[in-house]
Write an enzyme that holds these catalytic residues in place. Structure first.
Site, mmCIF file in Angstrom:
data_model
loop_
_atom_site.group_PDB
_atom_site.id
_atom_site.type_symbol
_atom_site.label_atom_id
_atom_site.label_comp_id
_atom_site.label_asym_id
_atom_site.label_seq_id
_atom_site.Cartn_x
_atom_site.Cartn_y
_atom_site.Cartn_z
ATOM 1 C CG ASP A 58 -56.777 2.408 15.121
ATOM 2 O OD1 ASP A 58 -57.026 1.249 14.732
ATOM 3 O OD2 ASP A 58 -57.124 2.840 16.234
ATOM 4 C CG ASN A 59 -54.099 -2.473 13.584
ATOM 5 O OD1 ASN A 59 -54.935 -2.084 14.397
ATOM 6 N ND2 ASN A 59 -53.450 -3.615 13.729
ATOM 7 C CB THR A 62 -60.612 -3.468 18.651
ATOM 8 O OG1 THR A 62 -59.554 -2.611 19.099
ATOM 9 C CG2 THR A 62 -60.252 -4.910 18.913
ATOM 10 C CG ASP A 83 -49.599 -3.543 12.914
ATOM 11 O OD1 ASP A 83 -49.086 -3.261 14.017
ATOM 12 O OD2 ASP A 83 -50.060 -4.671 12.635
ATOM 13 C CE1 TYR A 89 -37.429 6.603 11.662
ATOM 14 C CE2 TYR A 89 -38.673 4.838 10.621
ATOM 15 C CZ TYR A 89 -37.593 5.265 11.382
ATOM 16 O OH TYR A 89 -36.702 4.349 11.865
ATOM 17 N N GLY A 127 -39.035 5.160 20.329
ATOM 18 C CA GLY A 127 -38.009 5.547 19.359
ATOM 19 C C GLY A 127 -38.404 6.817 18.623
ATOM 20 C CB ALA A 139 -53.085 3.750 27.253
ATOM 21 C CE1 TYR A 170 -54.468 -4.845 27.382
ATOM 22 C CE2 TYR A 170 -54.992 -5.224 29.692
ATOM 23 C CZ TYR A 170 -55.019 -4.406 28.578
ATOM 24 O OH TYR A 170 -55.593 -3.153 28.649
ATOM 25 C CD GLU A 188 -31.463 6.720 24.477
ATOM 26 O OE1 GLU A 188 -30.983 7.775 24.049
ATOM 27 O OE2 GLU A 188 -30.873 5.616 24.404
HETATM 28 P P1 NAD Z 1 -60.143 -0.316 21.820
HETATM 29 O O1 NAD Z 1 -59.956 -1.728 21.440
HETATM 30 O O2 NAD Z 1 -61.459 0.310 21.578
HETATM 31 O O3 NAD Z 1 -59.038 0.602 21.155
HETATM 32 C C1 NAD Z 1 -57.744 0.175 20.853
HETATM 33 C C2 NAD Z 1 -57.364 0.748 19.500
HETATM 34 O O4 NAD Z 1 -56.030 0.345 19.167
HETATM 35 C C3 NAD Z 1 -58.271 0.266 18.373
HETATM 36 O O5 NAD Z 1 -58.672 1.363 17.576
HETATM 37 C C4 NAD Z 1 -57.394 -0.708 17.603
HETATM 38 O O6 NAD Z 1 -57.754 -0.823 16.256
HETATM 39 C C5 NAD Z 1 -56.018 -0.089 17.824
HETATM 40 N N1 NAD Z 1 -54.925 -1.039 17.637
HETATM 41 C C6 NAD Z 1 -54.807 -2.286 18.156
HETATM 42 N N2 NAD Z 1 -53.669 -2.853 17.736
HETATM 43 C C7 NAD Z 1 -53.044 -1.952 16.939
HETATM 44 C C8 NAD Z 1 -51.833 -1.955 16.195
HETATM 45 N N3 NAD Z 1 -51.016 -3.022 16.170
HETATM 46 N N4 NAD Z 1 -51.498 -0.857 15.480
HETATM 47 C C9 NAD Z 1 -52.322 0.224 15.469
HETATM 48 N N5 NAD Z 1 -53.479 0.278 16.149
HETATM 49 C C10 NAD Z 1 -53.836 -0.793 16.881
HETATM 50 O O7 NAD Z 1 -59.764 -0.229 23.371
HETATM 51 P P2 NAD Z 1 -59.876 0.989 24.405
HETATM 52 O O8 NAD Z 1 -60.784 0.564 25.471
HETATM 53 O O9 NAD Z 1 -60.134 2.256 23.699
HETATM 54 O O10 NAD Z 1 -58.401 0.998 25.014
HETATM 55 C C11 NAD Z 1 -57.432 1.966 24.653
HETATM 56 C C12 NAD Z 1 -56.188 1.791 25.503
HETATM 57 O O11 NAD Z 1 -56.499 1.964 26.883
HETATM 58 C C13 NAD Z 1 -55.542 0.410 25.373
HETATM 59 O O12 NAD Z 1 -54.140 0.564 25.370
HETATM 60 C C14 NAD Z 1 -55.978 -0.300 26.625
HETATM 61 O O13 NAD Z 1 -55.056 -1.285 26.999
HETATM 62 C C15 NAD Z 1 -56.052 0.833 27.620
HETATM 63 N N6 NAD Z 1 -56.992 0.530 28.717
HETATM 64 C C16 NAD Z 1 -58.348 0.549 28.513
HETATM 65 C C17 NAD Z 1 -59.210 0.239 29.555
HETATM 66 C C18 NAD Z 1 -60.699 0.240 29.380
HETATM 67 O O14 NAD Z 1 -61.420 -0.108 30.323
HETATM 68 N N7 NAD Z 1 -61.240 0.639 28.255
HETATM 69 C C19 NAD Z 1 -58.678 -0.089 30.814
HETATM 70 C C20 NAD Z 1 -57.305 -0.106 30.976
HETATM 71 C C21 NAD Z 1 -56.458 0.220 29.921
HETATM 72 N N1 UDP Z 2 -38.565 4.313 15.358
HETATM 73 C C1 UDP Z 2 -39.736 4.740 14.776
HETATM 74 N N2 UDP Z 2 -39.856 6.051 14.416
HETATM 75 C C2 UDP Z 2 -38.862 6.953 14.634
HETATM 76 C C3 UDP Z 2 -37.670 6.496 15.229
HETATM 77 C C4 UDP Z 2 -37.563 5.169 15.590
HETATM 78 O O1 UDP Z 2 -40.677 3.983 14.578
HETATM 79 O O2 UDP Z 2 -39.053 8.123 14.293
HETATM 80 C C5 UDP Z 2 -38.460 2.908 15.756
HETATM 81 C C6 UDP Z 2 -37.344 2.164 15.054
HETATM 82 O O3 UDP Z 2 -37.929 1.077 14.352
HETATM 83 C C7 UDP Z 2 -36.488 1.615 16.164
HETATM 84 C C8 UDP Z 2 -37.264 1.830 17.426
HETATM 85 O O4 UDP Z 2 -38.192 2.871 17.146
HETATM 86 O O5 UDP Z 2 -36.309 0.240 16.015
HETATM 87 C C9 UDP Z 2 -36.412 2.239 18.600
HETATM 88 O O6 UDP Z 2 -35.701 3.384 18.214
HETATM 89 P P1 UDP Z 2 -34.372 3.837 18.931
HETATM 90 O O7 UDP Z 2 -33.895 5.064 18.252
HETATM 91 O O8 UDP Z 2 -34.572 3.924 20.386
HETATM 92 O O9 UDP Z 2 -33.391 2.615 18.749
HETATM 93 P P2 UDP Z 2 -32.679 1.966 17.485
HETATM 94 O O10 UDP Z 2 -33.206 0.593 17.466
HETATM 95 O O11 UDP Z 2 -33.045 2.750 16.252
HETATM 96 O O12 UDP Z 2 -31.254 2.065 17.837
#
Ligand code: NAD
Ligand code: UDP
Ligand code: UDP
Length: 343
Positions: A58-59, A62, A83, A89, A127, A139, A170, A188
């Site tokens: 998680d980054n 939110t 992120d 990996y 990947g 999700a 979205y 795959e």
């Molecule tokens: P939330 O915002 O509480 O949780 C989302 C989490 O993802 C957060 O912890 C956030 O920090 C993390 N995140 C966001 N961008 C990121 C990134 N680039 N890298 C790593 N982490 C990242 O929302 P939620 O309600 O818990 O939703 C969770 C999932 O369920 C989402 O994919 C959402 O689209 C889906 N969803 C939720 C609802 C709902 O009503 N809550 C409805 C439909 C779908």
């Molecule tokens: N990837 C990753 N973790 C892994 C393997 C792949 O994050 O353990 C990422 C990698 O950055 C790649 C993407 O997943 O760009 C898609 O991977 P895939 O093997 O399908 O395709 P690639 O682009 O490597 O040919």
């Protein structure tokens, strides 16, 4: 060693009779992306209580550490500040891919990033699934149906989505993510699961996420005007987070690999919902009507026949029960905030 594990299992089972515990051979290494968020943290609780090894990536866009801090230091738990737009990996058996902003104000805050998370982020997780042969559950969302012309929504409905508008970052990126899951499954041989999640609420929802449940409860608790956007005649169907978590786990471990709705078909107009919350809180708050939201879906209600048939799943928690638990949570959050402001 084995005897100790069996005793551990038995004592855990006694402590939490409502949870089903797994034997050591059924234990999995599970990645939850977005595991510090609202839904993710409840899922993590359930997987940890069941004895799995859980890795959260998680980054904290939110999500909050507070949602999962009770697991920090546990030998089965790992938290990675990561992120998912960047590759990851690690070695896992299952991936619950939840990372994405979810509420309209959050996903519109940085639309480009929202698109990257769901497109590039999902490619990365696929990947990863491909490299380690893990199963991935994505999700997805009821938003893939857009402003639906078919009611209630079945999985076979293709939706009515505006590709060019404030919600499209979205809706469309969730749709392309579904397409990517399909492509990786076909090309795959990756095992995928797709949950189309409908509006979900419960404790640990973000205070400022701007969704209707948190807004209305907080407004009612603070006797501030309850803000209805538009006429209030638009409908939604709300599911309690514990029901969703049951559904996600059941879907992950099922044999069903096409998209599946997970939601509660109990449908209300937003206006009815405002009155209901005001009554449950016992509040004197007024109700005000604001401008309508652009592209706001007019009706939404899941058809859950598939989940009932394939998973033997249906929601168990009534709206009143779920709302009372959520109101209690927000009441406490306001107290905590009040105290920390004074000290
Ligand atoms: P939330 O915002 O509480 O949780 C989302 C989490 O993802 C957060 O912890 C956030 O920090 C993390 N995140 C966001 N961008 C990121 C990134 N680039 N890298 C790593 N982490 C990242 O929302 P939620 O309600 O818990 O939703 C969770 C999932 O369920 C989402 O994919 C959402 O689209 C889906 N969803 C939720 C609802 C709902 O009503 N809550 C409805 C439909 C779908
Ligand atoms: N990837 C990753 N973790 C892994 C393997 C792949 O994050 O353990 C990422 C990698 O950055 C790649 C993407 O997943 O760009 C898609 O991977 P895939 O093997 O399908 O395709 P690639 O682009 O490597 O040919
Ligand atoms: N809504 C509202 N007042 C609010 C927040 C939301 O009337 O303070 C409405 C919103 O316009 C939509 C519904 O409630 O019709 C659900 O909104 P939410 O943002 O919770 O989720 P959505 O289903 O739109 O993603």
């Amino acid at each position: 060693e084995l005897e100790k594990r069996i005793t551990d299992l038995e004592s855990r089972q006694q402590q939490y009779p409502e949870v089903t515990f797994l034997s050591y051979k059924d234990r999995r290494r599970i990645l939850v992306t977005g595991g510090a968020g609202f839904v993710g943290s409840h899922l993590v609780d359930r997987l940890m209580l069941a004895g799995h090894e859980v890795i959260v990536a998680d980054n904290f866009f939110t999500g909050r550490k507070r949602n999962i801090e009770h697991w920090i230091g546990h030998e089965n738990f790992e938290l990675i500040n990561h992120d998912i737009v960047n590759p990851l990996y690690i070695e896992v058996d299952q991936i619950y891919h939840l990372a994405s902003p979810a509420s309209p104000p959050h996903y519109m805050y940085n639309p480009v990033k929202t698109i990257k998370v769901n497109s590039i982020g999902t490619i990365n997780m696929l990947g990863l699934a491909r490299r380690v042969r893990a199963r991935l559950l994505f999700a997805s969302t009821s938003e893939v149906y857009g402003d639906p012309e078919v009611h209630p929504q079945k999985e076979t409905y293709f939706g009515n989505v505006n590709p060019f508008g404030p919600r499209s970052c979205y809706d469309e990126s969730k749709r392309v993510a579904e397409a990517m899951c399909y492509a990786y499954a076909q090309q795959e041989g990756i095992s995928i699961r797709i949950a189309r999640i409908f509006n979900t609420y419960g404790p640990r929802m973000h205070m400022n996420d701007g969704r209707v449940v948190s807004n209305f409860i907080l407004q009612a608790l603070q006797n501030e005007p309850i803000t209805i956007y538009g006429s209030g005649k638009q409908t939604r169907s709300f599911q309690y987070v514990n029901d969703l978590v049951d559904g996600l786990i059941a879907l992950m471990n099922s044999n069903y690999s096409m998209p599946m709705n997970i939601g509660n078909p109990d449908e209300y107009t937003i206006e009815q919902f405002a009155f209901k919350i005001r009554n449950l809180v016992g509040s004197q708050a007024s109700i005000v009507y604001k401008d309508p939201v652009v592209d706001d879906p007019k009706q939404r209600r899941p058809d859950i026949t598939l989940a009932q048939t394939w998973l033997n799943w249906s929601p168990k928690i009534s709206l009143n029960d779920g709302l009372n638990r959520t109101i209690a949570y927000f009441r406490n959050e306001l107290l905590v905030r009040h105290h920390s402001e004074r000290n």
